[in-house]
Design a protein around this motif. Structure first.
Motif: not given
Length: 280
Positions: A214-216, A229-240, A249-261
């Motif tokens: 979820e976005e948090q 001090g600026i409101p920013c948000f983060v989300k994560v998607n992972v493929d195992f 485990a064979m491959h793992t791809r994780a993406l963490l993104e921090v962003y403003q709205k």
């Protein structure tokens, strides 16, 4: 083709026969909209499994560590490499669900390696900074519980030991939490989301487990100085990607993104972390 092991309560790992696995790992850090990482770490990881009365002894080793495509050359990189050479290989015991059932079981060997690496550092470097580093490392490596905690500050450890095996619903999904060490030397951040199995076997013979958070609100420690001090948000998607036969485990791809709205439907990238692990 669909896996025959997606029945509820049956999706577990079958480590016997896994043998030795080798992985190439890359962690890339991006700022804003940059297409090239401002920092990256590459290394090789090897995992061995052996039977144990509580499950399986898992032996994890890290080698060939490169910072920004070169061998450690700054003082901090060399100190970090010395600690890594002491910590690895590290051994723990896992069960059929892929979860740790003991702490680190080869602490005496780790401590012995650290004494050797420690002396090499003292022979080559001196001064208050080195003394402070040695004292901190002595405390961390000398205490088994702190060695276990230090493992949790590692993205590979977070993702490798994240539970993929659970009692999924008939829709092959389940609410789940994923913990990622995204703030240096701080406890992993909890990401709440949904985890699901893709029932079709992939083109390269794997079962894919996907986690979508979820976005948090982004922890301030994740933000660059100009975004404090600026409101920013983060989300994560992972493929195992797990192999079909052993669910290992064979491959793992994780993406963490921090962003403003900006407005209702527009986001402004602030920071991105990409983790990739491929079996070689």
């Amino acid at each position: 083709m669909t896996s025959t092991r997606h029945k509820k309560n049956e999706f577990i790992s079958l480590p016997k026969g896994v043998g030795e696995r080798h992985y190439g790992v890359a962690v890339k850090y991006y700022q804003g909209t940059a297409t090239q990482p401002d920092k990256r770490v590459d290394y090789e990881a090897t995992v061995n499994l052996a039977e144990h009365e509580l499950g399986w002894v898992l032996r994890l080793n890290k080698q060939q560590v490169y910072f920004n495509r070169h061998e450690p050359d700054t003082i901090s990189e060399r100190f970090g490499a010395a600690v890594s050479r002491a910590l690895y290989p590290v051994e723990t015991v896992i069960n059929g669900w892929g979860r740790q059932v003991t702490g680190i079981i080869n602490h005496p060997a780790i401590l012995k390696r650290w004494q050797t690496n420690r002396q090499q550092l003292l022979d080559k470097y001196g001064g208050p900074v080195v003394d402070d580093f040695i004292r901190a490392a002595d405390k961390k490596i000398g205490t088994p519980s702190l060695v276990q905690r230090s493992m949790k500050y590692d993205l590979f450890w977070n993702l490798f030991f994240h539970p993929k095996y659970m009692a999924y619903t008939e829709k092959l999904e389940q609410p789940a939490d994923l913990y990622l060490s995204v703030i240096p030397y701080k406890a992993p951040v909890r990401f709440t989301g949904v985890q699901k199995i893709i029932p079709e076997i992939t083109a390269y013979g794997s079962i894919m487990v996907q986690f979508t958070s979820e976005e948090q609100e982004a922890p301030e420690a994740l933000l660059p100085e100009n975004k404090k001090g600026i409101p920013c948000f983060v989300k994560v998607n992972v493929d195992f990607d797990l192999d079909e036969e052993y669910h290992f485990a064979m491959h793992t791809r994780a993406l963490l993104e921090v962003y403003q709205k900006e407005g209702k439907n527009t986001t402004i990238p602030v920071r991105k972390v990409e983790f990739t692990m491929y079996q070689v």
